[in-house]
Design a protein around this motif. Structure first.
Motif, PDB file in Angstrom:
ATOM      1  N   PHE A 142       0.813  -1.216   0.000  1.00 28.50           N
ATOM      2  CA  PHE A 142       0.000   0.000   0.000  1.00 28.50           C
ATOM      3  C   PHE A 142       0.848   1.269   0.000  1.00 28.50           C
ATOM      4  O   PHE A 142       0.481   2.268  -0.618  1.00 28.50           O
ATOM      5  CB  PHE A 142      -0.943   0.015   1.205  1.00 28.50           C
ATOM      6  N   LYS A 143       1.978   1.243   0.661  1.00 31.38           N
ATOM      7  CA  LYS A 143       2.823   2.433   0.747  1.00 31.38           C
ATOM      8  C   LYS A 143       3.188   2.967  -0.633  1.00 31.38           C
ATOM      9  O   LYS A 143       3.359   4.174  -0.821  1.00 31.38           O
ATOM     10  CB  LYS A 143       4.091   2.108   1.536  1.00 31.38           C
ATOM     11  N   TYR A 144       3.286   2.068  -1.620  1.00 34.84           N
ATOM     12  CA  TYR A 144       3.667   2.480  -2.973  1.00 34.84           C
ATOM     13  C   TYR A 144       2.465   2.581  -3.914  1.00 34.84           C
ATOM     14  O   TYR A 144       2.619   2.832  -5.103  1.00 34.84           O
ATOM     15  CB  TYR A 144       4.698   1.500  -3.542  1.00 34.84           C
ATOM     16  N   TYR A 145       1.283   2.383  -3.371  1.00 33.02           N
ATOM     17  CA  TYR A 145       0.044   2.460  -4.162  1.00 33.02           C
ATOM     18  C   TYR A 145      -0.717   3.736  -3.835  1.00 33.02           C
ATOM     19  O   TYR A 145      -0.992   4.559  -4.702  1.00 33.02           O
ATOM     20  CB  TYR A 145      -0.803   1.217  -3.882  1.00 33.02           C
ATOM     21  N   GLY A 146      -1.089   3.895  -2.574  1.00 34.10           N
ATOM     22  CA  GLY A 146      -1.577   5.182  -2.097  1.00 34.10           C
ATOM     23  C   GLY A 146      -3.052   5.478  -2.218  1.00 34.10           C
ATOM     24  O   GLY A 146      -3.540   6.423  -1.604  1.00 34.10           O
ATOM     25  N   ASN A 147      -3.812   4.713  -3.002  1.00 30.25           N
ATOM     26  CA  ASN A 147      -5.230   5.024  -3.191  1.00 30.25           C
ATOM     27  C   ASN A 147      -6.043   4.507  -2.007  1.00 30.25           C
ATOM     28  O   ASN A 147      -6.133   3.299  -1.786  1.00 30.25           O
ATOM     29  CB  ASN A 147      -5.734   4.390  -4.490  1.00 30.25           C
ATOM     30  N   PHE A 148      -6.642   5.419  -1.255  1.00 29.66           N
ATOM     31  CA  PHE A 148      -7.426   5.016  -0.092  1.00 29.66           C
ATOM     32  C   PHE A 148      -8.916   5.311  -0.299  1.00 29.66           C
ATOM     33  O   PHE A 148      -9.665   5.528   0.651  1.00 29.66           O
ATOM     34  CB  PHE A 148      -6.915   5.709   1.181  1.00 29.66           C
ATOM     35  N   TYR A 149      -9.334   5.296  -1.559  1.00 24.41           N
ATOM     36  CA  TYR A 149     -10.749   5.434  -1.888  1.00 24.41           C
ATOM     37  C   TYR A 149     -11.295   4.059  -2.317  1.00 24.41           C
ATOM     38  O   TYR A 149     -10.570   3.076  -2.354  1.00 24.41           O
ATOM     39  CB  TYR A 149     -10.937   6.458  -3.007  1.00 24.41           C
ATOM     40  N   ASP A 150     -12.575   3.995  -2.622  1.00 26.34           N
ATOM     41  CA  ASP A 150     -13.188   2.794  -3.212  1.00 26.34           C
ATOM     42  C   ASP A 150     -13.239   1.616  -2.245  1.00 26.34           C
ATOM     43  O   ASP A 150     -12.934   0.481  -2.605  1.00 26.34           O
ATOM     44  CB  ASP A 150     -12.445   2.373  -4.495  1.00 26.34           C
ATOM     45  N   TYR A 151     -13.639   1.864  -1.013  1.00 25.90           N
ATOM     46  CA  TYR A 151     -13.666   0.806  -0.003  1.00 25.90           C
ATOM     47  C   TYR A 151     -14.613  -0.336  -0.357  1.00 25.90           C
ATOM     48  O   TYR A 151     -14.440  -1.467   0.114  1.00 25.90           O
ATOM     49  CB  TYR A 151     -14.043   1.398   1.362  1.00 25.90           C
ATOM     50  N   THR A 152     -15.616  -0.093  -1.204  1.00 24.66           N
ATOM     51  CA  THR A 152     -16.593  -1.138  -1.521  1.00 24.66           C
ATOM     52  C   THR A 152     -16.035  -2.199  -2.468  1.00 24.66           C
ATOM     53  O   THR A 152     -16.676  -3.233  -2.667  1.00 24.66           O
ATOM     54  CB  THR A 152     -17.863  -0.529  -2.146  1.00 24.66           C
ATOM     55  N   ARG A 153     -14.867  -1.980  -3.040  1.00 26.29           N
ATOM     56  CA  ARG A 153     -14.295  -2.966  -3.964  1.00 26.29           C
ATOM     57  C   ARG A 153     -13.482  -4.033  -3.233  1.00 26.29           C
ATOM     58  O   ARG A 153     -12.968  -4.959  -3.855  1.00 26.29           O
ATOM     59  CB  ARG A 153     -13.412  -2.255  -5.000  1.00 26.29           C
ATOM     60  N   TYR A 154     -13.366  -3.921  -1.906  1.00 24.83           N
ATOM     61  CA  TYR A 154     -12.505  -4.817  -1.127  1.00 24.83           C
ATOM     62  C   TYR A 154     -13.305  -5.711  -0.179  1.00 24.83           C
ATOM     63  O   TYR A 154     -14.392  -5.342   0.282  1.00 24.83           O
ATOM     64  CB  TYR A 154     -11.537  -4.004  -0.266  1.00 24.83           C
ATOM     65  N   ILE A 155     -12.718  -6.876   0.142  1.00 20.26           N
ATOM     66  CA  ILE A 155     -13.107  -7.614   1.343  1.00 20.26           C
ATOM     67  C   ILE A 155     -11.945  -7.474   2.321  1.00 20.26           C
ATOM     68  O   ILE A 155     -10.777  -7.423   1.921  1.00 20.26           O
ATOM     69  CB  ILE A 155     -13.442  -9.096   1.066  1.00 20.26           C
ATOM     70  N   ILE A 156     -12.271  -7.396   3.620  1.00 21.19           N
ATOM     71  CA  ILE A 156     -11.276  -7.093   4.652  1.00 21.19           C
ATOM     72  C   ILE A 156     -11.413  -8.119   5.771  1.00 21.19           C
ATOM     73  O   ILE A 156     -12.539  -8.416   6.206  1.00 21.19           O
ATOM     74  CB  ILE A 156     -11.506  -5.673   5.224  1.00 21.19           C
ATOM     75  N   ARG A 157     -10.301  -8.654   6.237  1.00 15.92           N
ATOM     76  CA  ARG A 157     -10.356  -9.584   7.357  1.00 15.92           C
ATOM     77  C   ARG A 157     -10.945  -8.877   8.573  1.00 15.92           C
ATOM     78  O   ARG A 157     -10.482  -7.802   8.978  1.00 15.92           O
ATOM     79  CB  ARG A 157      -8.960 -10.109   7.682  1.00 15.92           C
ATOM     80  N   THR A 158     -11.945  -9.501   9.154  1.00 14.67           N
ATOM     81  CA  THR A 158     -12.650  -8.897  10.281  1.00 14.67           C
ATOM     82  C   THR A 158     -11.719  -8.648  11.458  1.00 14.67           C
ATOM     83  O   THR A 158     -11.834  -7.629  12.157  1.00 14.67           O
ATOM     84  CB  THR A 158     -13.816  -9.805  10.706  1.00 14.67           C
ATOM     85  N   ASP A 159     -10.761  -9.560  11.678  1.00 16.81           N
ATOM     86  CA  ASP A 159      -9.907  -9.405  12.859  1.00 16.81           C
ATOM     87  C   ASP A 159      -8.970  -8.206  12.758  1.00 16.81           C
ATOM     88  O   ASP A 159      -8.599  -7.621  13.781  1.00 16.81           O
ATOM     89  CB  ASP A 159      -9.129 -10.689  13.158  1.00 16.81           C
ATOM     90  N   VAL A 160      -8.579  -7.791  11.532  1.00 15.27           N
ATOM     91  CA  VAL A 160      -7.708  -6.615  11.431  1.00 15.27           C
ATOM     92  C   VAL A 160      -8.469  -5.356  11.846  1.00 15.27           C
ATOM     93  O   VAL A 160      -7.896  -4.415  12.411  1.00 15.27           O
ATOM     94  CB  VAL A 160      -7.122  -6.462  10.007  1.00 15.27           C
ATOM     95  N   ILE A 161      -9.774  -5.348  11.604  1.00 11.31           N
ATOM     96  CA  ILE A 161     -10.602  -4.210  12.017  1.00 11.31           C
ATOM     97  C   ILE A 161     -10.789  -4.211  13.527  1.00 11.31           C
ATOM     98  O   ILE A 161     -10.619  -3.180  14.194  1.00 11.31           O
ATOM     99  CB  ILE A 161     -11.972  -4.259  11.298  1.00 11.31           C
ATOM    100  N   ARG A 162     -11.096  -5.375  14.079  1.00  9.96           N
ATOM    101  CA  ARG A 162     -11.399  -5.448  15.517  1.00  9.96           C
ATOM    102  C   ARG A 162     -10.154  -5.302  16.386  1.00  9.96           C
ATOM    103  O   ARG A 162     -10.177  -4.607  17.401  1.00  9.96           O
ATOM    104  CB  ARG A 162     -12.123  -6.760  15.810  1.00  9.96           C
TER     105      ARG A 162
END
Length: 406
Positions: A142-162
């Motif tokens: 991510f550090k070399y990508y930088g785009n922090f928009y478009d959250y609906t295009r991803y699935i995210i591990r629940t434990d990283v959020i919690r």
């Protein structure tokens, strides 16, 4: 085991809610739960959700007083049991039945906390490709990508959020970029899938920038600046944060006499000053804003004069910006020949009663007004030069919106 929790906040979305829910229920991956949060709707959204809740065991319905979509998503997260979580807007839908399964399998196979695919934008019946696609399948730091928009295009591990107590901020506007940026900072990398997974419905509603919404917007931008600075995400700054204030100039100008607006902008500027050395083109202050307004008025006067002088006017850009231009300057465009696009890949032949053609079909002596965002406009101007059009004028969409406030 529940593989994915799909969280959908809904506020007055009765016209689109069924299509959204049906697209989730039709997914080939079956071990999912659908958590719907009615955010105080005044239409039939809640009744539609209850209908699906009675019919499908994996549809969970919650209700709350209207607090905004961020609050609703946080409430949905409290009830999520899936290994992964993803978020939908209630007026969007998945592009195909295999979308979530493709993301899940790719995430599991590659051992990542976040996995994303491509999305398309839907304007009425016309679909447009997203301007930040994943063109190949690979892990991305991510550090070399930088785009922090478009959250609906991803699935995210629940434990990283919690584990990291990541929440959507309480403000009502611009709360999803800080959320996704926070997720990506902790995940550090994600896997990109070169598959179309998500359709975003655009252009049918307009955000009304009240003072409250504008202040929320600036808080979100400030929080993103702060996180990016603290984690030295220079690419995120160069590609997105550097331009974000300019994108919202119409709202900022509308409330330029409000002290709290400038307090937040000053906070953003102070973070920038501590962070980057080339600062001359990134700061927004009152004098710079006033200077921009003067130049914009001069540009408008020049545009109006050229439209009156031209034998034939062509609006190059048939999207939201082009239509807005016609709405605001129809009187000046009495010699309008029609709208133009680079390549005609749609069935439409007319827009608001005017012909829609490929730009190459119009007379080379026509006065061509390019109305688009900066990225698209650069490509359009190159195309016009290649086709040997000489009489050109470009006005960016932000400037066009800004003129509404003048």
């Amino acid at each position: 085991m529940i593989k994915i929790s799909v969280i959908i906040p809904a506020y007055n979305m009765e016209n689109y809610l069924r299509e959204c829910l049906d697209s989730v229920l039709g997914q080939t991956i079956k071990d999912i739960e659908i958590i719907c949060i009615d955010d105080g709707s005044t239409d039939n959204s809640y009744e539609i959700l209850l209908e699906y809740n009675k019919k499908y065991e994996n549809v969970i319905v919650l209700q709350q007083k209207n607090q905004g979509s961020g609050s609703a998503r946080n409430r949905g997260m409290e009830h999520a049991n899936g290994r992964y979580v993803c978020f939908m807007d209630a007026d969007d839908y998945y592009a195909k039945p295999q979308a979530l399964e493709q993301l899940f399998l790719a995430a599991e196979k590659n051992g990542v906390l976040v996995c994303g695919g491509n999305k398309e934008l839907l304007y009425g019946e016309k679909k447009m490709k997203h301007d930040v696609p994943f063109n190949e399948e690979k892990k991305i730091v991510f550090k070399y990508y930088g785009n922090f928009y478009d959250y609906t295009r991803y699935i995210i591990r629940t434990d990283v959020i919690r584990k990291n107590n990541i929440l959507f901020p309480s403000y009502r506007r611009y709360q999803d970029p800080p959320f996704l940026l926070n997720v990506m900072i902790h995940a550090q990398e994600f896997y990109a899938v070169n598959e179309l997974v998500y359709i975003v419905r655009k252009g049918y509603k307009e955000v009304k920038y009240t003072l409250e919404v504008t202040l929320d917007l600036l808080q979100g931008i400030r929080d993103c600046f702060k996180m990016a600075y603290e984690n030295d995400l220079l690419v995120a700054y160069e590609r997105y944060l550097k331009y974000v204030l300019f994108s919202y100039l119409p709202a900022i100008y509308k409330y330029a006499d409000q002290g709290r607006v400038w307090e937040l902008i000053d906070e953003i500027n102070k973070i920038s000053m501590k962070w980057v050395s080339e600062i001359s083109d990134i700061f927004l202050n009152r004098s710079a804003l006033d200077e921009y307004v003067i130049k914009l008025k001069e540009k408008r006067d020049c545009l109006v004069a050229k439209c009156h002088e031209a034998k034939e006017v062509v609006i190059y850009g048939a999207g939201v910006a082009g239509k807005l231009f016609l709405e605001k300057y129809k009187k000046e465009c009495s010699r309008l020949a029609g709208f133009a696009i680079s390549k005609k890949d749609v069935d439409e032949s007319f827009i608001n009663g005017y012909p829609l053609k490929e730009i190459s079909e119009y007379d080379k002596d026509a006065f061509v007004v390019v109305v688009a965002n900066q990225k698209n406009a650069e490509e359009m101007m190159r195309n016009l030069e290649k086709l040997d059009y000489k009489n050109l004028f470009y006005i960016e969409y932000t400037g066009l919106k800004m003129l509404e406030e003048l």
